[in-house]
Design a protein around this motif. Structure first.
Motif, PDB file in Angstrom:
ATOM      1  N   TYR A  82       1.085  -0.969  -0.161  1.00 28.36           N
ATOM      2  CA  TYR A  82       0.055   0.437  -0.077  1.00 28.36           C
ATOM      3  C   TYR A  82       0.856   0.975  -0.065  1.00 28.36           C
ATOM      4  O   TYR A  82       1.926   1.484   0.500  1.00 28.36           O
ATOM      5  CB  TYR A  82      -0.642   0.175   1.260  1.00 28.36           C
ATOM      6  N   ALA A  83       0.509   2.078  -1.166  1.00 22.93           N
ATOM      7  CA  ALA A  83       1.647   3.520  -0.923  1.00 22.93           C
ATOM      8  C   ALA A  83       0.582   4.693  -0.561  1.00 22.93           C
ATOM      9  O   ALA A  83      -1.044   4.669  -0.754  1.00 22.93           O
ATOM     10  CB  ALA A  83       1.783   3.388  -2.507  1.00 22.93           C
ATOM     11  N   VAL A  84       0.451   5.732   0.190  1.00 30.86           N
ATOM     12  CA  VAL A  84       0.083   6.938   0.784  1.00 30.86           C
ATOM     13  C   VAL A  84       0.868   7.841   0.247  1.00 30.86           C
ATOM     14  O   VAL A  84       2.137   7.546   0.643  1.00 30.86           O
ATOM     15  CB  VAL A  84       0.298   6.363   2.146  1.00 30.86           C
ATOM     16  N   LEU A  85       0.180   9.055   0.194  1.00 34.43           N
ATOM     17  CA  LEU A  85       0.791  10.075  -0.230  1.00 34.43           C
ATOM     18  C   LEU A  85       0.833  11.263   1.132  1.00 34.43           C
ATOM     19  O   LEU A  85       0.719  11.075   1.598  1.00 34.43           O
ATOM     20  CB  LEU A  85       0.277  11.002  -1.872  1.00 34.43           C
ATOM     21  N   ALA A  86       2.302  11.631   0.802  1.00 32.68           N
ATOM     22  CA  ALA A  86       2.705  12.713   1.993  1.00 32.68           C
ATOM     23  C   ALA A  86       2.335  13.920   0.907  1.00 32.68           C
ATOM     24  O   ALA A  86       3.267  13.777  -0.095  1.00 32.68           O
ATOM     25  CB  ALA A  86       4.083  12.789   2.340  1.00 32.68           C
ATOM     26  N   VAL A  87       1.457  14.726   0.779  1.00 33.02           N
ATOM     27  CA  VAL A  87       1.516  15.887   0.535  1.00 33.02           C
ATOM     28  C   VAL A  87       2.055  17.406   0.551  1.00 33.02           C
ATOM     29  O   VAL A  87       1.506  16.980   2.553  1.00 33.02           O
ATOM     30  CB  VAL A  87      -0.218  16.260  -0.127  1.00 33.02           C
ATOM     31  N   ALA A  88       2.070  18.253  -0.307  1.00 36.54           N
ATOM     32  CA  ALA A  88       2.633  20.101   0.604  1.00 36.54           C
ATOM     33  C   ALA A  88       1.281  20.546   1.700  1.00 36.54           C
ATOM     34  O   ALA A  88      -0.003  20.513   1.498  1.00 36.54           O
ATOM     35  CB  ALA A  88       3.018  20.391  -0.516  1.00 36.54           C
ATOM     36  N   ALA A  89       1.598  21.340   3.103  1.00 42.78           N
ATOM     37  CA  ALA A  89       0.447  21.715   3.312  1.00 42.78           C
ATOM     38  C   ALA A  89       1.123  22.832   2.889  1.00 42.78           C
ATOM     39  O   ALA A  89      -0.386  23.804   3.768  1.00 42.78           O
ATOM     40  CB  ALA A  89       1.087  21.321   4.922  1.00 42.78           C
ATOM     41  N   ILE A  90       1.565  23.476   2.144  1.00 38.65           N
ATOM     42  CA  ILE A  90       1.873  24.496   1.808  1.00 38.65           C
ATOM     43  C   ILE A  90       1.940  24.892   0.377  1.00 38.65           C
ATOM     44  O   ILE A  90       1.837  24.170  -0.143  1.00 38.65           O
ATOM     45  CB  ILE A  90       3.802  25.011   2.059  1.00 38.65           C
ATOM     46  N   ALA A  91       1.159  26.254  -0.165  1.00 36.81           N
ATOM     47  CA  ALA A  91       1.788  27.111  -1.139  1.00 36.81           C
ATOM     48  C   ALA A  91       2.734  26.519  -2.876  1.00 36.81           C
ATOM     49  O   ALA A  91       2.653  26.513  -3.543  1.00 36.81           O
ATOM     50  CB  ALA A  91       0.054  27.903  -1.590  1.00 36.81           C
ATOM     51  N   ARG A  92       3.964  27.101  -1.419  1.00 35.15           N
ATOM     52  CA  ARG A  92       4.883  27.692  -2.197  1.00 35.15           C
ATOM     53  C   ARG A  92       6.181  28.111  -2.008  1.00 35.15           C
ATOM     54  O   ARG A  92       6.295  28.039  -0.867  1.00 35.15           O
ATOM     55  CB  ARG A  92       4.493  28.999  -2.553  1.00 35.15           C
TER      56      ARG A  92
END
Lengths: 352, 757
Positions: free
Chosen positions: B50-60
């Motif tokens: 199983y793979a899970v994304l870590a995603v950005a909490a910032i926009a830039r």
């Protein structure tokens, strides 16, 4: 979610003992807690699953005429209990106006009272939130806050309590029964939830490890059965949190209001009992003038916490309407759209 | 091999004879309601991780650090994929060779350019371990100021909008038209960012076998997906097998392969085991497209007869900072209303969001709500009934180009929908109607339109000596009913009862069916199927008419008719022979042929091709509290030939509900400081529930179109949104007297506008 211990006690004493350690949390319906855990908002080290405790699952009439509803009674079961709905119609209406059918089937009475705010900054772990982490700040203050509090908020926290159920409960002087390591105690629902002040992370008066085991409705609450309503203004006809809501209950005799109850939802960090408004209604002639005056009193202290000043006027209007509906009388059947402005009993077909 | 889907070959409500035109139920319906339909995430190959994304909490900004060690130390975590160890790609994810090749975020660097951009992938033995591993990465960022709203960035004129339209177009002299007008209306409308929110999140199960790749993933265009993946990994397309038998909704967000889907393939590459990656709901608000916000300004000039003298439509929209997709909102004004002068123009800003993308009726939906609102304002300003006003400005030829329409039954749509709704007698003035409960009641209308597009496709038809037929094309059923409607076309194309047909679709090893997008899939794949069927029947006829032993001997190709598994001699139906007999005598177990389809460019040059419709809405508004509900919607649509009226009606109803959603519900709320979407869940990103749309009716108006394609099919998937959104907005005005200027309609706007008591 984080790794956690899972224990399933078989008695209340065992449950309270198991939850005594720091980082423990009780699990019942899980409709809120599991979401919080999946989002990393709550990271309990131990879950104490109380769903197998038989004594929490009952609805019983006590000798003093009060009704005791066990903390594990499901929202749907309680709302569809005909005797309950006939006696406390505003409570049943509020229950059925909340969430979705699937959620009501799983959610419990105790869990409803214990549910956390829907403030998006509380849920968003990258945001500052004093309720989640005291001292981090409140990103809601200058953020997306049109649904936030207009009463009882502090610069530390402007979140609201999202429950529908609690609004008529607080109006009807409900009492929360609490079990802890030091035994049992009773707290009125009005005192149970705390306003944020400087310590928004303390949402209730529960001490660590304490467990809500039941909610009691006093005998006097049944006096309003024929004149009690819950009205919920929302931006989707079903499955939406209240923009503002109100529970109203009246006893009218001889053309005068003899007893009045009014509480507001969606306006504060707790279900908001409007006692000054109630006092003003006592002895008054039922009617829009009296209700408008009462509603003005209920919102007298209100102030916007952001881009939400419109909620103050809406809350006044919802209070007036709820009182008018209560005066008109509890409908013989729960409306098909409970607590909706589109469920007026005097109305024509809305989908004609 | 395509998976055995156990699709029911014989749908309910089957009649003998032609399948086209029958209201057959979905052949995949039983599978779906019993849970037996295998969506992408239902696949579990052996040894899958199983793979899970870590995603950005910032926009830039950029990712300064990730605690990979903490994630790896978590029990069950197998690997963490970051820019440091992401397997190499053959193609730069930021390469762009054509407008439909969108830049992807595939961990090519530590940069962050929108919230929810993937910044790492955690791969584990369980979903729970991978999820916690992602949380343990605890990213630190170097953050730059986010550009979130129109005011945060400089406007510019994009090089093109939508699918390559010029940013500005005009005919006639708008300035002169406005100057000469007896009545002028100028109005501004704002529409919010919206997200597709398909029920099924983007998901992928990826399995490598050496350099061969098999992926189960929802795709609206399998060959495009196959080609994109092959290009990224430097593989020959035949080494990439994409399976997508069922999609849980797409709406454009699954038209092209998204970054997270490719990350699933990369994760499988990295660990050498099959990997499943499913987006969480909130992760769909960023890397898989959205509908950009618009701010639209319309200026209309009207003469004393109530006819338009000028129509000027300007749209400000937004794309991402790193790629181009510009919502062509103003282009909605090209086709609907006759005006001697029309000008449309677009400007845009670049914001720190994921790249916007096609979302059901891109441009038409946003543009239509503004145009229909403005037309309603114009009608009111002229003291005209909104329907009369539209009829007075009815376009007999396409207004922008002057081309004749290939067909246009819009007048009939107006008439039928108005009659069904009971429009006549509507008071012109707002706030003039209440129901017996005292609710403010308003009636509004809008015109619906959507172009009749066609792309390119191929299909393969087989006739077998046992009398059965097979039709293959990689069509995508995202809920619209392709499994059924295309099988109906196939059955007719092969001259077979539908029960004798095997229809294969949803797999990239089949002939390319093009994309299920632009409301063009039934026309495109359907025409390829039709042509493949005709080609294989022609072969069969050749065999029969050349065979002296056949009763059809000598009839020639022109002289036979295929029906119910037999060839008949035209003009003498006593002479016929079954497919089985023909093939049996020829000693053939089967014969096959291919067919292709594409738009006929000559007729497209000569004719304007659009579907049309008219939508009437009733709303009720609490006079004190401002809660709004759409109590009735009636739409009538003309879109050429209807293959399956049950499915077509379903598409219209879904579109109309989407239109009501556009007007009253949908809005992504971005924090103006961080750009993070604050309501990225289905509890708070509102779409209608049943109680919001208690009565929706769609009428099918007959329309023959001899030019769009041989089958006469236009598209029905998107048109329902257009017209409806404006009709609801106009009904809100009629109920309250407050003209909605930003969508969705909010209670506080009705309150501030004086629309409530």
């Amino acid at each position: 979610m984080n790794r956690f211990d899972y224990v399933r006690p078989t008695s209340l004493a065992e449950a309270v003992a198991a939850a005594a350690m720091p980082g423990a949390a009780y699990l019942a319906g899980g409709t809120n807690l599991l979401d919080l855990m999946k989002g990393g908002v709550a990271r309990p080290e131990r879950l104490v699953d109380i769903t197998r405790l038989p004594e929490l699952n009952r609805v019983e009439r006590l000798d003093d005429g009060s009704l005791r509803v066990g903390a594990l009674v499901r929202n749907a079961d309680l709302a569809h209990d005909q005797a309950f709905a006939a006696t406390y119609p505003a409570v049943a209406e509020a229950l059925l106006s909340g969430a979705s059918a699937q959620l009501r089937n799983a959610a419990t009475v105790g869990g409803n009272i214990m549910q956390r705010t829907r403030c998006s900054y509380f849920y968003d772990t990258a945001s500052a939130c004093n309720r989640r982490e005291l001292g981090s700040g409140c990103d809601a203050l200058a953020g997306e806050n049109r649904h936030h509090a207009v009463l009882g908020w502090s610069p530390a926290c402007i979140a609201t309590h999202p429950s529908d159920f609690c609004v008529p409960l607080v109006a009807l002087d409900a009492v929360v029964e609490i079990e802890g390591s030091k035994g049992r105690r009773h707290v009125t629902l009005e005192e149970f939830h705390r306003l944020p002040g400087e310590a928004p992370q303390r949402e209730t008066v529960l001490e660590p490890g304490e467990l809500v085991v039941a909610v009691r409705l006093p005998a006097e609450a049944s006096a309003f059965a024929s004149h009690a309503r819950y009205l919920k203004l929302r931006e989707r006809t079903s499955y939406a949190f209240a923009v503002v809501s109100a529970a109203a209950a009246l006893v009218v005799e001889g053309g005068r209001i003899r007893q009045a109850r009014l509480a507001l939802g969606g306006v504060a960090a707790k279900p908001w009992r409007a006692r000054a408004a109630e006092a003003a209604l006592l002895g008054a002639e039922p009617g829009e003038a009296a209700y408008a005056g009462a509603a003005a009193l209920a919102l007298a202290e209100a102030k916007p916490s952001g881009d939400n000043g419109f909620k103050i006027e809406l809350a006044r209007r919802v209070a007036v309407r709820a009182l008018s509906l209560a005066e008109a009388g509890t409908p013989a059947r729960l409306p098909a759209l409970p607590a909706s402005v589109f469920a007026s009993t005097t109305g024509a077909r809305h989908d004609a | 091999m395509t998976p055995d889907l156990n699709l029911s070959h014989t749908p309910a409500h089957r009649r003998q004879g032609s399948s086209i035109g029958q209201p057959m139920t979905r052949r995949d319906g039983i599978l779906k309601v019993t849970g037996a339909a295998t969506y992408a995430a239902d696949n579990h190959p052996p040894d899958m991780l199983y793979a899970v994304l870590a995603v950005a909490a910032i926009a830039r900004g950029r990712v300064a650090s990730l605690d990979v060690a903490a994630a790896l130390a978590h029990r069950g975590v197998v690997e963490v994929m970051t820019p440091a160890n992401r397997p190499a790609l053959a193609l730069d994810p930021d390469a762009k060779f054509h407008p439909f090749m969108f830049r992807l975020d595939l961990l090519q660097n530590d940069g962050v350019r929108y919230p929810n951009q993937p910044i790492a992938v955690v791969i584990a033995e369980t979903l729970e371990a991978a999820t916690e591993g992602a949380a343990l990465l605890a990213p630190r960022y170097e953050t730059e100021t986010a550009r979130v709203g129109f005011e945060d960035a400089e406007t510019f004129v994009p090089g093109g909008v939508g699918v390559g339209n010029p940013a500005s177009q005009q005919k006639g002299d708008v300035k002169a038209g406005l100057a000469a007008a007896a009545t002028r209306v100028e109005a501004r409308y704002e529409t919010p960012p919206q997200y597709h929110n398909a029920m099924e999140p983007h998901a992928i199960v990826a399995s490598w076998d050496g350099d061969s790749l098999t992926v189960d993933t929802p795709s609206q265009g399998l060959a495009i997906a196959q080609g994109r993946i092959a290009g990224l990994f430097g593989l020959s397309p035949d080494k990439v097998h994409v399976r997508s038998p069922f999609l849980g909704g797409g709406f454009g967000s699954k038209g092209l392969v998204s970054g997270p889907q490719v990350l699933g393939i990369l994760a499988a590459r990295l660990v050498g085991r099959p990997v499943k990656l499913v987006l969480r709901r909130e992760q769909m608000y960023g890397p898989v497209g959205h509908r950009a916000p618009t701010r639209q300004t319309l200026r209309l000039g009207i003469d004393s007869e109530g006819r338009l003298t000028a129509l000027d439509h300007h749209a400000l929209t937004a794309s991402s900072t790193f790629d181009d997709f510009f919502e062509p909102a103003a282009d909605a004004s090209h086709t609907l209303y006759a005006s001697p002068a029309i000008a449309t123009a677009h400007e845009a800003v670049r914001l720190d969001t994921g790249t916007p993308l096609f979302m059901r009726a891109p441009g038409e939906a946003t543009g239509s709500i503004a145009l229909e609102s403005a037309v309603d304002e114009a009608a009111w300003a002229c003291g005209r009934d909104p329907l009369d006003f539209r009829l007075a400005n009815y376009a007999e030829v396409e207004p922008m180009t002057g081309k004749p329409f290939s067909s246009k039954a819009l007048r009939e749509c107006y008439a039928e929908a108005a009659a069904r709704f009971g429009w006549s007698g509507r008071p012109l003035a707002p706030r003039a109607m209440r129901d017996t409960a005292g609710l403010l009641t308003g009636w509004g209308m809008g015109t619906a339109t959507f172009p009749a597009l066609m792309f390119q496709a191929e299909a393969r038809a087989v006739l077998k000596s046992d009398g059965r037929g097979l039709m293959e094309t990689s069509a995508a059923d995202m809920g619209q009913g392709a499994w059924t409607a295309l099988a109906q076309i196939a059955a007719d194309g092969l001259g077979l009862d539908i029960g004798q047909l095997e229809f294969r679709a949803g797999s990239s090893d089949l002939p390319d069916a093009g994309i299920a997008g632009g409301s063009g899939h039934t026309a495109t794949a359907g025409m390829a199927i039709h042509n493949a069927g005709a080609a294989v029947i022609a072969r069969l006829a050749d065999i029969a008419t050349a065979d002296a032993a056949s009763p059809l001997y000598g009839a020639g190709n022109e002289g036979v008719v295929a029906r119910s598994g037999r060839l008949y001699r035209r003009g003498d139906e006593s002479r016929s022979e079954s497919y089985t007999e023909i093939l049996g005598r020829a000693g053939l177990s089967e014969i096959e042929a291919r067919g292709t389809s594409a738009a006929d460019q000559d007729t497209r040059e000569a004719y304007a091709m659009h579907a049309h419709g008219a939508v009437f809405a009733e709303v009720k508004v609490d006079p004190d509290l401002g809660q709004v509900r759409v109590t009735r919607l009636v739409g009538a649509f003309a879109a050429g030939r209807v293959i399956n009226p049950r499915l077509v009606r379903s598409q219209y109803l879904g579109g109309m509900i989407w239109g009501a959603s556009f007007a009253l519900h949908e809005e992504a709320l971005a924090d103006h400081r961080t750009g993070r979407i604050q309501n990225a869940n289905l509890a708070e990103y509102h779409v209608p529930v049943n109680a919001d749309v208690p009565s929706v009716e769609a009428l099918l108006v007959h329309e023959d179109d001899p030019y769009v394609n041989a089958l006469g099919i236009k598209g029905v998937g998107e048109i329902g949104i257009t017209g409806t959104a404006g009709a609801v907005a106009n009904a809100v005005w009629h109920a309250t007297g407050v003209r909605p200027r930003r969508f969705p309609v909010r209670i506080e706007d009705l309150l501030a506008g004086g629309g409530l008591g």
